[in-house]
Write a protein that holds these residues in place. Structure first.
Motif: not given
Length: 234
Positions: A87-93, A98-102
């Motif tokens: 889900x996170x990957x597809x949202x970004x694409x 981007x839902x993440x952290x450095x």
């Protein structure tokens, strides 16, 4: 991507895993959700308004096995973790959000190459599972889809480059979203998320009883399940 494909006479369509990620903006009195319209030339749901999402890839499953970060809930079933990462990957694409952290990914995964280039690692602890649906038989494509919710404050970066799978990306109130041309399952999930958002800010405790939509014989079912155990199959 919604779990409701077009009808087809083919009855032996394989069920593929998929994930949808709903992003909610709660900064105003009335919540807004991010949605996009699919291209008119797509065989699957042309012109329909859907939430960002797509298929779970084998690399998402491989990634989930070695991922050391947290999920939500903390005891999320291992079988569902690849869906959250997908889900996170597809949202970004599809949206550039981007839902993440450095941080760096543990290894090079081709499906995650674009995400890794951002200098971030996914943060699935910001995702709340809230529904599951299996596309009924007799459709041209079938999916076993888990739906997740994240608030816009969890977005750590907004990149402009997308894969252009969704057109007319925009933020819609619940009433505005309900007026769009939606697949049936998307409309049901929209009702579910409306109820969930009414419980904000305590909706993070809702993982015990999630709606599960599926068909058995000629009947359409809505059961309540937990995301803390291996998901049942009808």
């Amino acid at each position: 991507m919604s779990a409701e494909p077009l009808e087809n006479s083919t009855s032996d369509v394989p069920v593929r895993d998929a994930a949808c990620l709903l992003v909610a903006d709660l900064s105003n009195a009335e919540p807004k959700l991010l949605m996009g319209r699919r291209h008119s030339n797509q065989v699957f749901l042309p012109n329909k308004w859907v939430f960002p999402g797509g298929r779970v890839e084998d690399e998402d499953r491989h990634f989930a096995k070695q991922f050391t970060g947290q999920f939500s809930p903390a005891d999320l079933a291992d079988e569902i973790k690849p869906f959250a990462l997908a889900g996170i990957r597809e949202l970004f694409e599809e949206t550039g959000l981007l839902i993440g952290k450095e941080g760096a990914l543990p290894e090079t995964l081709p499906a995650w190459q674009t995400f890794a280039a951002s200098g971030h690692a996914p943060a699935p602890a910001n995702l709340i599972p809230f529904a599951r649906a299996i596309t009924p038989p007799g459709r041209v494509r079938r999916y076993d889809t888990w739906f997740f919710l994240a608030v816009s404050e969890a977005v750590s970066a907004d990149r402009s480059a997308t894969d252009d799978e969704l057109l007319d990306l925009g933020w819609f109130t619940l009433s505005e979203a309900a007026a769009l041309d939606l697949p049936n399952i998307t409309r049901l999930v929209l009702n579910d998320v409306a109820e969930l958002l009414e419980a904000a800010p305590v909706f993070r405790n809702s993982a015990e009883r999630l709606p599960f939509y599926y068909s058995a014989g000629s009947s359409f079912h809505r059961d309540l399940i937990s995301c803390k155990v291996a998901p049942p199959m009808p």
